[in-house]
Design an enzyme around this catalytic site. Structure first.
Site, mmCIF file in Angstrom:
data_model
loop_
_atom_site.group_PDB
_atom_site.id
_atom_site.type_symbol
_atom_site.label_atom_id
_atom_site.label_comp_id
_atom_site.label_asym_id
_atom_site.label_seq_id
_atom_site.Cartn_x
_atom_site.Cartn_y
_atom_site.Cartn_z
ATOM 1 N NE ARG A 33 -3.227 2.369 3.084
ATOM 2 C CZ ARG A 33 -2.917 3.117 4.146
ATOM 3 N NH1 ARG A 33 -1.904 2.739 4.940
ATOM 4 N NH2 ARG A 33 -3.573 4.215 4.427
ATOM 5 N NE ARG A 73 -4.285 14.747 6.493
ATOM 6 C CZ ARG A 73 -4.008 13.650 7.183
ATOM 7 N NH1 ARG A 73 -3.540 13.758 8.418
ATOM 8 N NH2 ARG A 73 -4.173 12.460 6.656
ATOM 9 C CE LYS A 214 -8.984 4.134 3.281
ATOM 10 N NZ LYS A 214 -7.867 5.112 3.450
ATOM 11 C CB THR A 272 -7.644 0.657 11.149
ATOM 12 O OG1 THR A 272 -8.011 1.144 9.872
ATOM 13 C CG2 THR A 272 -7.216 1.833 12.026
#
Length: 465
Positions: A33, A73, A214, A272
């Protein structure tokens, strides 16, 4: 029997050399990934070259680019990490004005209201908005911890409208396609239309790239079947999903996503914090080992390592550990995992795949051998969870790599056949050479007549090698 569960490993600073990449592949990595949230494309290109140089002839490693998506963010903090304590008051507002928590995210700044709860990073630090004046907010720290520059910010219970693809994502898609990646993953998918938008953009550069959705929003859970139809693979992205949902709902959501993907014959990745403690420790916790095993028992095709291999102290050990846990869990899978037993539509390839599995189990065959133009046949065979290996011969190098994501499938490359008999002969020869078959083995073969036509699987043959 070879390990069926595939391992996805994230590359990063801890694996930024050819020797470590080779060691990861030797330890059992099937897909690498590339996290588009970090690093530059020059270093990613170098890493992909190392992967391709180390790739085995049979079952080569696939490359997946994971887009950052519309992640909100913080900007650069004056001091990072900023250590905060419960009860402490901080100011959040636009960058460049001296606030402790600078943020230049219009969606967040325009929607925050007094009483809102803000989660920083993976939720380790929680904040509550106590006062607001325009786009400047007084926030109270609810949980002590460290806040770092560029950490993600989630406003609990709120979702934001807007395009699923940022300008950065569009640039990353261009670079990923130029590099020839096998998969592109889209973050923060909310609906099937997001995947269709991604498909349209990717097709401008390379229609052969497969897409991963996702699942990490409440909206995606509501639209899961349509998203599955519009995607090639789905990922249970538990990090942000755990910020969008109450934490006690995440295990239930994971099981539901995996079950729907299994039912529709789509590969699924569980991701995760699977072995999170191995970022700093040489052994995982008992709970982490159980988590990996339970995902496999649920029916996941692949399990993913993130920080463990990207930035951890024991990247190769993390892969070896995950492989051992997977192999042990798989010994229970045939008794524990749900297995579809009937074809729910009129697709010929699916019906033939189902029948091939039934024949293989009735005869206790050594393997199911398929030849495939697009990779669809072994994916349908996998849906029915055979007890035996799925050996796929293909004449397309990218399809061979893409099958690295599909549980239980091992792919070999053969020359393009002109006849069905030639396809069968070349397939058996390839797996004899790879020592996955031996003389005297009984196999169930499935392929198309004529060969080379995608979606044309219509033949089952039992043969002794």
């Amino acid at each position: 029997m070879p390990r069926r569960t595939k391992i996805v490993a994230t590359l990063g600073p801890a694996t930024q050399n050819a020797a470590t990449v080779r060691a990861l592949i030797k330890a059992g990595v099937n897909v690498v990934r590339l996290n588009c949230s970090h690093g530059d494309w020059e270093s990613k290109a170098e890493a992909v070259e190392w992967v391709r140089e180390a790739n085995p002839a049979v079952a080569p490693v696939a490359v997946m680019a994971d887009l950052q998506g519309p992640k909100h963010r913080l900007e650069q903090l004056a001091a990072s990490p900023l250590m905060v304590k419960a009860g402490q008051m901080l100011r959040m507002g636009p960058d460049g004005q001296g606030y402790e928590l600078p943020i230049d995210e219009p969606d967040v700044l325009n929607s925050l209201a007094v009483g809102d709860k803000i989660l920083v990073g993976d939720g380790d630090v929680a904040l509550r908005v106590r006062a607001a004046e325009g786009q400047v907010f007084e926030v109270e720290v609810l949980t002590s911890g460290a806040i770092k520059s560029r950490q993600g910010v989630t406003v609990a219970g709120k979702s934001f409208q807007g395009s699923c693809l940022t300008d950065k994502d569009k640039y990353d898609i261009f670079e990923a396609a130029k590099m020839g990646v096998d998969y592109i993953a889209l973050s923060y998918v909310k609906s099937a239309s997001d995947m269709l938008e991604l498909r349209r953009l990717v097709d401008q550069y390379d229609p052969g790239i497969r897409l991963v959705a996702k699942i990490e929003t409440k909206e995606a859970l509501r639209d899961i079947d349509q998203i599955l139809q519009a995607s090639d693979v789905v990922m249970v992205a538990r990090g942000d999903l755990g910020l969008q949902l109450p934490i006690e709902d995440v295990p239930v959501a994971q099981k539901r996503i995996i079950a729907r993907a299994n039912a529709m014959g789509k590969p699924v990745i569980t991701a995760t914090q699977m072995l999170e403690s191995m970022i700093v420790n040489a052994r995982p916790t008992r709970a982490e080992a159980t988590d990996v095993a339970n995902a496999i028992l649920d029916g996941t095709d692949a399990v993913m390592l993130s920080g463990e291999t990207a930035a951890g102290q024991y990247p190769v050990e993390a892969v070896k550990t995950m492989a051992r846990i997977a192999e042990k869990a798989e010994s229970l899978c045939q008794d524990e995992a749900p297995r579809p037993t009937a074809v729910k539509n009129h697709d010929c390839t699916e019906a033939v795949a189902h029948a091939a599995v039934e024949v293989a189990e009735s005869l206790r065959a050594r393997a199911i051998v398929t030849s495939s133009t697009s990779g669809a046949t072994p994916r349908w065979v996998r849906k029915f969870r055979p007890d035996v290996p799925i050996l796929c011969a293909t004449w397309d190098e990218r399809v061979q790599r893409q099958l690295a994501m599909v549980g239980g499938v091992m792919a070999a490359l053969i020359p393009s056949p002109e006849t069905t008999d030639e396809a069968i002969g070349l397939s058996i020869e390839a797996f004899l050479k790879a020592k996955e078959l031996k003389m005297g083995d009984q196999v169930v073969l499935t392929c198309g007549v004529p060969p080379g036509v995608a979606g044309n699987t219509n033949l089952i043959l039992v043969r002794t090698v």
